[in-house]
Design an enzyme around this catalytic site. Structure first.
Site, mmCIF file in Angstrom:
data_model
loop_
_atom_site.group_PDB
_atom_site.id
_atom_site.type_symbol
_atom_site.label_atom_id
_atom_site.label_comp_id
_atom_site.label_asym_id
_atom_site.label_seq_id
_atom_site.Cartn_x
_atom_site.Cartn_y
_atom_site.Cartn_z
ATOM 1 N N SER A 114 0.802 -1.214 0.000
ATOM 2 C CA SER A 114 0.000 0.000 0.000
ATOM 3 C C SER A 114 0.840 1.273 0.000
ATOM 4 O O SER A 114 1.666 1.475 -0.875
ATOM 5 C CB SER A 114 -0.968 -0.035 1.178
ATOM 6 O OG SER A 114 -1.888 0.999 1.051
ATOM 7 N N HIS A 115 0.662 2.084 1.039
ATOM 8 C CA HIS A 115 1.316 3.401 1.110
ATOM 9 C C HIS A 115 2.719 3.307 1.701
ATOM 10 O O HIS A 115 3.394 4.317 1.835
ATOM 11 C CB HIS A 115 0.465 4.318 1.986
ATOM 12 C CG HIS A 115 0.205 3.696 3.326
ATOM 13 N ND1 HIS A 115 -0.645 2.628 3.480
ATOM 14 C CD2 HIS A 115 0.719 3.935 4.536
ATOM 15 C CE1 HIS A 115 -0.648 2.246 4.744
ATOM 16 N NE2 HIS A 115 0.174 3.021 5.414
ATOM 17 N N ASP A 278 -2.285 6.511 -3.577
ATOM 18 C CA ASP A 278 -1.156 5.836 -2.916
ATOM 19 C C ASP A 278 -0.560 4.728 -3.771
ATOM 20 O O ASP A 278 -0.892 4.582 -4.952
ATOM 21 C CB ASP A 278 -1.605 5.289 -1.562
ATOM 22 C CG ASP A 278 -2.528 4.092 -1.704
ATOM 23 O OD1 ASP A 278 -3.239 4.019 -2.731
ATOM 24 O OD2 ASP A 278 -2.537 3.222 -0.823
ATOM 25 N N ASP A 280 -0.973 1.459 -4.103
ATOM 26 C CA ASP A 280 -1.827 0.504 -4.816
ATOM 27 C C ASP A 280 -3.155 1.101 -5.269
ATOM 28 O O ASP A 280 -4.051 0.375 -5.700
ATOM 29 C CB ASP A 280 -2.075 -0.743 -3.956
ATOM 30 C CG ASP A 280 -2.760 -0.427 -2.638
ATOM 31 O OD1 ASP A 280 -2.609 0.701 -2.146
ATOM 32 O OD2 ASP A 280 -3.453 -1.305 -2.095
ATOM 33 N N ASP A 282 -5.693 2.607 -3.740
ATOM 34 C CA ASP A 282 -6.972 2.585 -3.031
ATOM 35 C C ASP A 282 -7.178 3.814 -2.154
ATOM 36 O O ASP A 282 -8.305 4.143 -1.804
ATOM 37 C CB ASP A 282 -7.167 1.281 -2.233
ATOM 38 C CG ASP A 282 -6.047 0.979 -1.260
ATOM 39 O OD1 ASP A 282 -5.096 1.788 -1.172
ATOM 40 O OD2 ASP A 282 -6.110 -0.076 -0.601
ATOM 41 N N ARG A 283 -6.093 4.498 -1.802
ATOM 42 C CA ARG A 283 -6.250 5.716 -0.993
ATOM 43 C C ARG A 283 -6.333 6.955 -1.877
ATOM 44 O O ARG A 283 -5.877 6.930 -3.013
ATOM 45 C CB ARG A 283 -5.045 5.885 -0.057
ATOM 46 C CG ARG A 283 -4.905 4.790 0.955
ATOM 47 C CD ARG A 283 -3.784 5.080 1.917
ATOM 48 N NE ARG A 283 -3.784 4.060 2.958
ATOM 49 C CZ ARG A 283 -3.335 4.245 4.196
ATOM 50 N NH1 ARG A 283 -2.821 5.408 4.535
ATOM 51 N NH2 ARG A 283 -3.386 3.282 5.082
ATOM 52 N N GLU A 365 -10.538 7.565 7.989
ATOM 53 C CA GLU A 365 -9.643 8.710 8.129
ATOM 54 C C GLU A 365 -8.318 8.478 7.409
ATOM 55 O O GLU A 365 -7.619 9.409 7.086
ATOM 56 C CB GLU A 365 -9.387 9.004 9.617
ATOM 57 C CG GLU A 365 -8.885 7.839 10.470
ATOM 58 C CD GLU A 365 -7.500 7.353 10.145
ATOM 59 O OE1 GLU A 365 -6.647 8.192 9.838
ATOM 60 O OE2 GLU A 365 -7.287 6.121 10.213
ATOM 61 N N LYS A 377 -11.480 0.193 -0.913
ATOM 62 C CA LYS A 377 -11.529 1.633 -1.097
ATOM 63 C C LYS A 377 -10.938 1.942 -2.464
ATOM 64 O O LYS A 377 -10.185 1.138 -3.012
ATOM 65 C CB LYS A 377 -10.780 2.344 0.022
ATOM 66 C CG LYS A 377 -9.357 1.901 0.273
ATOM 67 C CD LYS A 377 -8.899 2.525 1.581
ATOM 68 C CE LYS A 377 -7.438 2.237 1.889
ATOM 69 N NZ LYS A 377 -7.236 0.912 2.482
ATOM 70 N N ARG A 497 -1.054 5.609 16.952
ATOM 71 C CA ARG A 497 -1.838 6.643 16.277
ATOM 72 C C ARG A 497 -2.765 7.288 17.306
ATOM 73 O O ARG A 497 -3.459 6.576 18.047
ATOM 74 C CB ARG A 497 -2.671 6.056 15.149
ATOM 75 C CG ARG A 497 -1.865 5.343 14.075
ATOM 76 C CD ARG A 497 -2.617 5.363 12.748
ATOM 77 N NE ARG A 497 -2.067 4.449 11.768
ATOM 78 C CZ ARG A 497 -0.935 4.632 11.089
ATOM 79 N NH1 ARG A 497 -0.198 5.694 11.316
ATOM 80 N NH2 ARG A 497 -0.536 3.747 10.192
HETATM 81 C C1 G16 Z 1 -5.110 -0.465 5.427
HETATM 82 C C2 G16 Z 1 -6.537 -0.887 5.405
HETATM 83 C C3 G16 Z 1 -7.416 0.277 5.795
HETATM 84 C C4 G16 Z 1 -7.006 0.824 7.141
HETATM 85 C C5 G16 Z 1 -5.544 1.132 7.154
HETATM 86 C C6 G16 Z 1 -5.172 1.438 8.577
HETATM 87 O O1 G16 Z 1 -4.935 0.527 4.456
HETATM 88 O O2 G16 Z 1 -6.884 -1.333 4.108
HETATM 89 O O3 G16 Z 1 -8.735 -0.144 5.796
HETATM 90 O O4 G16 Z 1 -7.689 1.994 7.459
HETATM 91 O O5 G16 Z 1 -4.792 0.031 6.707
HETATM 92 O O6 G16 Z 1 -3.833 1.348 8.774
HETATM 93 P P1 G16 Z 1 -3.225 1.316 10.230
HETATM 94 O O7 G16 Z 1 -3.600 0.024 10.883
HETATM 95 O O8 G16 Z 1 -1.767 1.478 9.960
HETATM 96 O O9 G16 Z 1 -3.797 2.511 10.949
HETATM 97 P P2 G16 Z 1 -3.922 0.310 3.248
HETATM 98 O O10 G16 Z 1 -4.160 1.467 2.340
HETATM 99 O O11 G16 Z 1 -2.587 0.305 3.926
HETATM 100 O O12 G16 Z 1 -4.277 -1.026 2.665
#
Ligand code: G16
Length: 544
Positions: A114-115, A278, A280, A282-283, A365, A377, A497
């Site tokens: 992801s990010h 981001d 992949d 989705d963000r 968020e 997403k 967080r």
């Molecule tokens: C992933 C999940 C999201 C979630 C995020 C939270 O995002 O797909 O639904 O909100 O992790 O991350 P953390 O646990 O670090 O707060 P992504 O975009 O990384 O796949």
């Protein structure tokens, strides 16, 4: 060609987190590490994989091509009869979700962290999405972990690598591999949901936009749809080529990591609209001229205005947000007279609500918004719905947001991250918080009175499953809130967080600086959790 059964030993750490198995690249480079986890996924799918279709692709980060090749050879050896793989091994997460749904696949494997940063020193990840196109729910990821913990053998075909750069079909053992254009089906879906003609007319009228693809997977999608189908000026999409190390950047669309976009949008020559996505895809991040739109506000605006887009003209069945997301969307749901669900962090928790038709839109968020069109997403989708709203109303994005606040009130919101904290210290902080919950109500911190507090627990209204310990939330009598949880996506130590918000109904006070407005909430949160004492940090590493 021969099918080989390779003896292996299990890895104890193959436990999927918030979104799949996410680790340092060097961890995935250990001999058999990738193969073991992929076999654990296939074994968990079980007999349903025989003769079934699998979708496969990733965000193009370092190791992507190599792991795609390995997975193809293993899928063919494990009984799949058809594999849809994105050209070049690329598929954005929402496009993969769509392909799973329209192809009737038993599921899909998405290669992404992801990010998180990429490259040889960065992160890699493998996640499995189920037949509904959504991230595997916890019972399935739990089964994968158990299987991985006892795995002693995997199956793989001993064949040369396939050419993934040419669209078309090739045979691999008893299986057909279809290399598909990663953008085509996704673009068809977007055209059904948003008014391409209205947006194209807006671009023809001189509307200027900047989209930062952050050298990640959304580049080809944004180029094809924004500059291609919608006629945005060439150069609208920047950092459009997916790079294995994302150009050395952190592909996380927020004001800190998309600093160039922020500077442009806050400058005198700002385009009419700014957006980013981001690793992949989705963000998303939305920036109006001179004004950052928080993901929580973006969700609320989309909920209030989605009916302007053809795909949502009939209105919304309901909405959902993750618990740490601000309560802005709750206010919209109340005005619309529709239900609003509060779920734990993680897109997988929206799956049952979407599948059962309880909700149409949802978001988090953490820069994620989506709808029932896929089960992930979807960054570019959110940008397109925003563009549809701008085209339909003829208003500027900053005016849309200010009008929204004037109508519903403003939820000032910030997130403070303490990254790479000692894992034991972070666990200690959370435990201490949980232990003090019964004693907090009525106490005053930085001038704010604790009205209620708990450790969030979620009961899924569809299947009745209970997910406990999802973050400590402290509600203050002054219509403010602080939430504490540990990240489930980091790969080094722990990330604390802290989510902070305060509601302001008075339109005369909607132009204040967020950190200043939230200063008492920030101070109260620091005091309650003893952040400095537990972590040794006197300031967060990232503020968004
Ligand atoms: C992933 C999940 C999201 C979630 C995020 C939270 O995002 O797909 O639904 O909100 O992790 O991350 P953390 O646990 O670090 O707060 P992504 O975009 O990384 O796949």
């Amino acid at each position: 060609m021969s099918l080989r059964r390779i003896a292996t030993t299990p890895f104890a750490d193959q436990k999927p987190g918030t979104s799949g198995l996410r680790k340092k690249v060097t961890v995935f480079q250990q001999p058999h590490y990738v193969e073991n986890f992929v076999q654990a996924i296939f074994d968990t799918i079980g007999a349903a994989r025989q003769g079934a279709t699998l979708v496969l692709g990733g965000d193009g980060r370092f190791l992507n091509r190599q792991v795609v090749q390995t997975t193809l050879k293993m899928a063919a050896a494990n009984g799949f009869s058809r594999i849809l793989v994105g050209q070049g091994g690329l598929l954005s997460t929402p496009a993969a979700s769509n392909l799973i749904r329209i192809s009737g696949a038993v599921g899909g494997i998405i290669l992404s962290a992801s990010h998180n940063p990429g490259g040889p020193d960065g992160d890699f990840g493998i996640k499995f999405n189920a037949a509904n196109g959504g991230p595997a729910p916890e019972d399935i990821t739990g089964a994968m972990h158990r299987r991985a913990s006892m795995l002693v053998e995997y199956a793989i075909l001993d064949v040369p690598d396939l050419d993934l750069d040419v669209v078309g079909e090739v045979t691999l053992g008893d299986c057909t591999v279809a290399v598909v254009d990663p953008v085509a089906d996704y673009a068809v879906l977007m055209r059904k949901l948003v008014d391409f003609d209205a947006i194209a007319a807006m671009f023809r009228g001189g509307f200027r936009m900047r989209f930062d693809a952050m050298s990640a997977v959304t580049g080809p999608y944004a180029k094809a749809i924004l500059e291609g189908a919608l006629g945005a000026a060439p150069g609208t999409v920047v950092n459009a080529e997916p790079l294995p190390d994302f150009g050395g950047h952190h592909p996380d669309p927020n004001p800190v990591h998309a600093a160039e976009l922020m500077a442009e949008m806050l400058g005198a020559e700002a385009p009419d609209f700014g957006a980013a996505s981001d690793g992949d895809g989705d963000r998303n991040m939305i920036v109006a001229p001179g004004l950052f739109v928080t993901p929580s506000d973006s969700l609320a605006v989309l909920a209030a205005q989605a009916h302007l887009a053809p795909g949502y003209a009939r209105g919304l069945a309901g909405v959902a947000r993750s618990m740490p997301t601000s309560r802005a969307v709750d206010r919209v749901a109340k005005a619309l007279g529709i239900p609003c669900y509060e779920t734990p962090t993680g897109w997988k928790f929206f799956g049952n609500l979407l599948d059962s038709g309880r909700i149409t839109l949802c978001g988090e968020e953490s820069a994620g918004t989506g709808s029932d069109h896929v089960r992930e997403k979807d960054g570019l989708w959110a940008v397109l719905v925003w563009l549809n709203i701008l085209a339909s109303t003829g208003q500027r994005a900053d005016a849309i947001l200010r009008d929204h606040w004037a109508r519903f009130g403003r939820d000032y919101y910030t997130r403070h991250d303490y990254e790479e904290v000692d894992a034991g210290a972070a666990q200690g902080l959370m435990q201490a918080l949980r232990d003090m919950l019964p004693t907090l109500p009525g106490k005053v911190f930085a001038g704010l009175t604790v009205a209620a507090c708990d450790d969030f627990s979620y009961t899924d209204p569809v299947d009745g499953s209970v997910t406990a310990q999802q973050g400590v939330r402290v509600l203050f009598a002054e219509d403010a809130r602080a939430v504490f949880r540990l990240s489930g996506t980091g790969t080094v130590g722990a990330t604390l967080r802290v989510y902070l918000e305060r509601f302001e109904p008075d339109v005369a006070r909607h132009d204040a600086e967020t950190q200043a407005v939230l200063a008492p909430v920030i101070a109260a949160a620091g005091e309650i959790a003893g952040i400095a004492r537990h972590t040794g940090r006197d300031a967060p590493s990232v503020i968004t």
